[in-house]
Motif scaffolding. Structure first.
Motif, PDB file in Angstrom:
ATOM      1  N   ARG A  44      35.378 107.631  15.056  1.00  6.99           N
ATOM      2  CA  ARG A  44      35.218 106.181  15.262  1.00  6.99           C
ATOM      3  C   ARG A  44      34.517 105.898  16.587  1.00  6.99           C
ATOM      4  O   ARG A  44      33.648 105.027  16.665  1.00  6.99           O
ATOM      5  CB  ARG A  44      36.572 105.497  15.253  1.00  6.99           C
ATOM      6  CG  ARG A  44      37.152 105.292  13.905  1.00  6.99           C
ATOM      7  CD  ARG A  44      38.436 104.494  14.022  1.00  6.99           C
ATOM      8  NE  ARG A  44      39.276 104.753  12.873  1.00  6.99           N
ATOM      9  CZ  ARG A  44      40.566 104.995  12.919  1.00  6.99           C
ATOM     10  NH1 ARG A  44      41.203 104.989  14.066  1.00  6.99           N
ATOM     11  NH2 ARG A  44      41.239 105.227  11.830  1.00  6.99           N
ATOM     12  N   ILE A  48      31.050 103.872  17.156  1.00  4.03           N
ATOM     13  CA  ILE A  48      30.999 102.682  18.017  1.00  4.03           C
ATOM     14  C   ILE A  48      29.987 102.878  19.141  1.00  4.03           C
ATOM     15  O   ILE A  48      29.168 101.997  19.421  1.00  4.03           O
ATOM     16  CB  ILE A  48      32.399 102.364  18.579  1.00  4.03           C
ATOM     17  CG1 ILE A  48      33.302 101.845  17.470  1.00  4.03           C
ATOM     18  CG2 ILE A  48      32.322 101.363  19.726  1.00  4.03           C
ATOM     19  CD1 ILE A  48      34.764 101.784  17.843  1.00  4.03           C
ATOM     20  N   ALA A  64      31.667  98.013  23.936  1.00  4.22           N
ATOM     21  CA  ALA A  64      32.138  99.273  23.357  1.00  4.22           C
ATOM     22  C   ALA A  64      33.626  99.470  23.628  1.00  4.22           C
ATOM     23  O   ALA A  64      34.358  99.965  22.763  1.00  4.22           O
ATOM     24  CB  ALA A  64      31.342 100.442  23.919  1.00  4.22           C
ATOM     25  N   ALA A  67      35.557  97.180  21.263  1.00  2.11           N
ATOM     26  CA  ALA A  67      35.492  97.710  19.898  1.00  2.11           C
ATOM     27  C   ALA A  67      36.366  98.957  19.757  1.00  2.11           C
ATOM     28  O   ALA A  67      37.033  99.135  18.736  1.00  2.11           O
ATOM     29  CB  ALA A  67      34.043  98.028  19.521  1.00  2.11           C
ATOM     30  N   ALA A  68      36.377  99.812  20.781  1.00  7.61           N
ATOM     31  CA  ALA A  68      37.219 101.014  20.727  1.00  7.61           C
ATOM     32  C   ALA A  68      38.696 100.655  20.699  1.00  7.61           C
ATOM     33  O   ALA A  68      39.476 101.265  19.966  1.00  7.61           O
ATOM     34  CB  ALA A  68      36.919 101.920  21.924  1.00  7.61           C
ATOM     35  N   ALA A  78      33.707 106.658  23.424  1.00 12.17           N
ATOM     36  CA  ALA A  78      32.892 105.490  23.058  1.00 12.17           C
ATOM     37  C   ALA A  78      32.095 104.993  24.259  1.00 12.17           C
ATOM     38  O   ALA A  78      30.914 104.656  24.143  1.00 12.17           O
ATOM     39  CB  ALA A  78      33.781 104.377  22.506  1.00 12.17           C
ATOM     40  N   ALA A 144      25.374 104.799  12.977  1.00  8.84           N
ATOM     41  CA  ALA A 144      26.816 104.817  13.217  1.00  8.84           C
ATOM     42  C   ALA A 144      27.573 105.529  12.089  1.00  8.84           C
ATOM     43  O   ALA A 144      28.379 106.415  12.371  1.00  8.84           O
ATOM     44  CB  ALA A 144      27.340 103.393  13.430  1.00  8.84           C
TER      45      ALA A 144
END
Length: 176
Positions: A44, A48, A64, A67-68, A78, A144
């Motif tokens: 993941r 990201i 980032a 989002a992480a 990330a 991604a």
């Protein structure tokens, strides 16, 4: 890269939570999932980081990080992958995304000499930014998932290698 080696390089979560600038985000930074080095978390984080690195926006690292945290991805990985678009690689990456965005939106690619003659002000925002943003989003939407599946596949491959090695050692011990 072996997990133990990577864990030596990564900062400890307690140390990060005690930094004065990050103290107010301590409750988010104490989420254990953003520090784990497992297949899903790292894959993941890789997705990201790749997606955000291709976006032509300021503040890629906070985006980032958010989002992480939201997707429970490994935070340090990330953030590190956002640095793929560093000052040395940025011209190549953003020209490529600009070219792709211009081709897909039906605009002609503007030559650098034209920008110098007309000035950066009007040309930059209207004629360069939107094709670059479009190309960055599309490249990110392609790269991604590829990065996610690549990292996930590498984890599986490494796990199979370790299992075969353990089985060989077990057979050698039985044979002795």
């Amino acid at each position: 890269m072996p997990r133990r080696t990577l864990q030596k390089w990564l900062p400890h979560p307690d140390h990060i939570g005690q930094l004065p600038a990050l103290h107010r985000f301590g409750h988010w930074l104490h989420e254990p999932g953003i520090w784990h080095l497992n297949r899903r978390s790292v894959a993941r984080a890789f997705a990201i980081g790749l997606f955000v690195a291709l976006l032509p926006i300021p503040g890629q690292m906070p985006l980032a990080a958010l989002a992480a945290i939201f997707f429970t991805a490994n935070l340090p990985i990330a953030l590190a992958l956002v640095w793929l678009s560093n000052p040395f690689t940025m011209p190549v990456i953003f020209y490529g995304t600009y070219w792709l965005g211009a081709q897909l939106s039906g605009r002609s690619v503007i030559a650098f000499e034209t920008i110098q003659q007309n000035g950066w002000g009007s040309t930059l925002l209207l004629d360069l930014y939107w094709p670059t943003f479009l190309g960055g989003v599309l490249c990110g939407l392609v790269l991604a998932p590829l990065g996610y599946f690549l990292i996930s596949g590498l984890y599986h491959w490494r796990m199979r290698l370790n299992r075969r090695r353990r089985n060989r050692l077990r057979q050698q011990r039985r044979g002795e």
